[in-house]
Motif scaffolding. Sequence first.
Motif, PDB file in Angstrom:
ATOM      1  N   UNK A  20      59.851  25.836  41.194  1.00  0.00           N
ATOM      2  CA  UNK A  20      58.501  25.557  41.655  1.00  0.00           C
ATOM      3  C   UNK A  20      57.879  24.402  40.875  1.00  0.00           C
ATOM      4  N   UNK A  21      56.902  23.741  41.497  1.00  0.00           N
ATOM      5  CA  UNK A  21      56.104  22.710  40.858  1.00  0.00           C
ATOM      6  C   UNK A  21      54.660  23.208  40.849  1.00  0.00           C
ATOM      7  N   UNK A  22      54.093  23.497  39.697  1.00  0.00           N
ATOM      8  CA  UNK A  22      52.713  24.009  39.665  1.00  0.00           C
ATOM      9  C   UNK A  22      51.742  22.991  40.257  1.00  0.00           C
ATOM     10  N   UNK A  23      50.781  23.498  41.040  1.00  0.00           N
ATOM     11  CA  UNK A  23      49.770  22.590  41.582  1.00  0.00           C
ATOM     12  C   UNK A  23      48.391  22.849  40.970  1.00  0.00           C
ATOM     13  N   UNK A  24      48.265  23.960  40.215  1.00  0.00           N
ATOM     14  CA  UNK A  24      47.056  24.245  39.440  1.00  0.00           C
ATOM     15  C   UNK A  24      45.786  24.260  40.282  1.00  0.00           C
ATOM     16  N   UNK A  25      45.924  24.554  41.558  1.00  0.00           N
ATOM     17  CA  UNK A  25      44.758  24.735  42.428  1.00  0.00           C
ATOM     18  C   UNK A  25      44.820  26.138  43.000  1.00  0.00           C
ATOM     19  N   UNK A  26      43.822  26.930  42.692  1.00  0.00           N
ATOM     20  CA  UNK A  26      43.802  28.314  43.133  1.00  0.00           C
ATOM     21  C   UNK A  26      43.104  28.417  44.486  1.00  0.00           C
ATOM     22  N   UNK A  27      43.194  29.606  45.054  1.00  0.00           N
ATOM     23  CA  UNK A  27      42.549  29.850  46.340  1.00  0.00           C
ATOM     24  C   UNK A  27      43.544  30.266  47.396  1.00  0.00           C
ATOM     25  N   UNK A  28      43.028  30.820  48.470  1.00  0.00           N
ATOM     26  CA  UNK A  28      43.864  31.294  49.575  1.00  0.00           C
ATOM     27  C   UNK A  28      43.871  30.289  50.729  1.00  0.00           C
ATOM     28  N   UNK A  29      44.963  30.297  51.462  1.00  0.00           N
ATOM     29  CA  UNK A  29      45.109  29.468  52.677  1.00  0.00           C
ATOM     30  C   UNK A  29      44.796  28.001  52.409  1.00  0.00           C
ATOM     31  N   UNK A  30      45.333  27.494  51.319  1.00  0.00           N
ATOM     32  CA  UNK A  30      44.966  26.132  50.892  1.00  0.00           C
ATOM     33  C   UNK A  30      45.497  25.067  51.853  1.00  0.00           C
ATOM     34  N   UNK A  31      46.831  25.059  52.085  1.00  0.00           N
ATOM     35  CA  UNK A  31      47.436  24.060  52.958  1.00  0.00           C
ATOM     36  C   UNK A  31      48.348  24.750  53.961  1.00  0.00           C
ATOM     37  N   UNK A  32      48.502  24.145  55.128  1.00  0.00           N
ATOM     38  CA  UNK A  32      49.322  24.741  56.196  1.00  0.00           C
ATOM     39  C   UNK A  32      50.097  23.638  56.911  1.00  0.00           C
ATOM     40  N   UNK A  33      51.336  23.441  56.477  1.00  0.00           N
ATOM     41  CA  UNK A  33      52.183  22.405  57.053  1.00  0.00           C
ATOM     42  C   UNK A  33      52.523  21.345  56.028  1.00  0.00           C
ATOM     43  N   UNK A  34      53.569  20.575  56.313  1.00  0.00           N
ATOM     44  CA  UNK A  34      54.009  19.528  55.400  1.00  0.00           C
ATOM     45  C   UNK A  34      54.875  18.545  56.180  1.00  0.00           C
ATOM     46  N   UNK A  35      54.717  17.248  55.887  1.00  0.00           N
ATOM     47  CA  UNK A  35      55.515  16.226  56.568  1.00  0.00           C
ATOM     48  C   UNK A  35      55.801  15.080  55.614  1.00  0.00           C
ATOM     49  N   UNK A  36      56.910  14.401  55.863  1.00  0.00           N
ATOM     50  CA  UNK A  36      57.384  13.324  55.000  1.00  0.00           C
ATOM     51  C   UNK A  36      56.967  11.964  55.538  1.00  0.00           C
ATOM     52  N   UNK A  37      56.521  11.099  54.614  1.00  0.00           N
ATOM     53  CA  UNK A  37      56.356   9.676  54.894  1.00  0.00           C
ATOM     54  C   UNK A  37      56.922   8.907  53.705  1.00  0.00           C
ATOM     55  N   UNK A  38      57.980   8.156  53.948  1.00  0.00           N
ATOM     56  CA  UNK A  38      58.617   7.437  52.850  1.00  0.00           C
ATOM     57  C   UNK A  38      59.176   8.402  51.826  1.00  0.00           C
TER      58      UNK A  38
END
Length: 399
Positions: free
Chosen positions: A180-198
């Motif tokens: 894992x890579x810590x992101x140090x941002x708490x909370x629920x339902x933070x991000x939904x989806x991921x896509x690559x550019x470069x």
Amino acid sequence: NVEQIKDLLTLHFNPNSSRNGVTALQAAVRKGNQEAVELLLQYNASPIDRNNETPIMQEALEFDRSIVVAQILADSGASCKNVGLFSGNIPLDIHDHQVNVEWKWNGIAEYNGKLFCAPCNASSVLVIDGETEEVRTIECNSNGNAGWVGIARYGTKLYCAPHNAWSVLVIDGDTEQIRTIPCNIKGNSKWAGIALFGTKLFCPPCNASSVLVIDAETEELRIIPCDVKGTGKWHGIALYGTKLFCAPCNASSVLVIDGELENLRTIPCCGITGGSKWAGIACYENNLYCAPSNASSVLVIDGNTEKTHTIPCGIDGSEKWYGIARFDFKLICAPCNASFILIIDGETGEVSTQRCVNDKKQPNWSGITRCETKLFCSPAKSDNILVLQDQALQLTLDS
């Protein structure tokens, strides 16, 4: 009887005549009679589909008939365009202790013939062999709790977007080790989806107030602040050119990210209001299509002009489809609460539905991606992985 057919044809019998609405070629195809099919085609029997009838390629490919007959028809000009997808299930014969929860996995990506499903409420990554359809899991020491939603590949690594988790999940596609890579941002339902550019991966904000950016080379994380307030804002992201477009879930606009400059802007989405409108987005040529979740239409975004319009699908209900993927010239939406897949013709804009293998549990699947001539849908509540196969496409690949 092939000899009887040959005798009739030599007497100038019309090879396109029919009995009870069935042509001689259709009858030969239905029986899987390769010799009769070849003979009729030699005497100019037409392989062209007739109006309001099952496409002859569909006839050839159904019920596990020999693909050789289908290939003969294809070589003689029969169209593969109207052939439906064949659906099947892969049972989840695994030992994840949270296999009976809802939203087990949410998002799926392919690497080197293997499919990896992001663990949402499951405690492990689901891995599917695209060729053998064998299934296994990689334990990730997660207690579930909607950990990750969405997965994308860069090189040999796959990255899962943190939903409730406090870190990015990274899977090595070769060794199948995870970290894992810590992101140090708490909370629920933070991000939904991921896509690559470069060399960068972008995660659209769901409840978060920023876009998450992952540098795949350095694995450093940063954020791009977003001024749009609210919860469940966007769900799903896709690339067109240098821009990334995010599907509006609860938001009233499409979020556009400039992949190079890393700035944000929004464009209106046809004035359609309500929650959970669309979930998932995919690109065909210059248009991007959003899968209707609670909305009763497909949202279409022109990647060049950034104008939007909708295509009615004529079906109401909640969480109907969840995820969308391109498959040749079609776009296929994974069925969640719907009992059928939604098919969008990228060339004509027409929509159609096709019933898939029945699964009594709902929601069923969440996320869809392609591997060779198959589409795989990650299981949300279902005890099976949904597999859609285009055997007609296999003909075009082999020829």
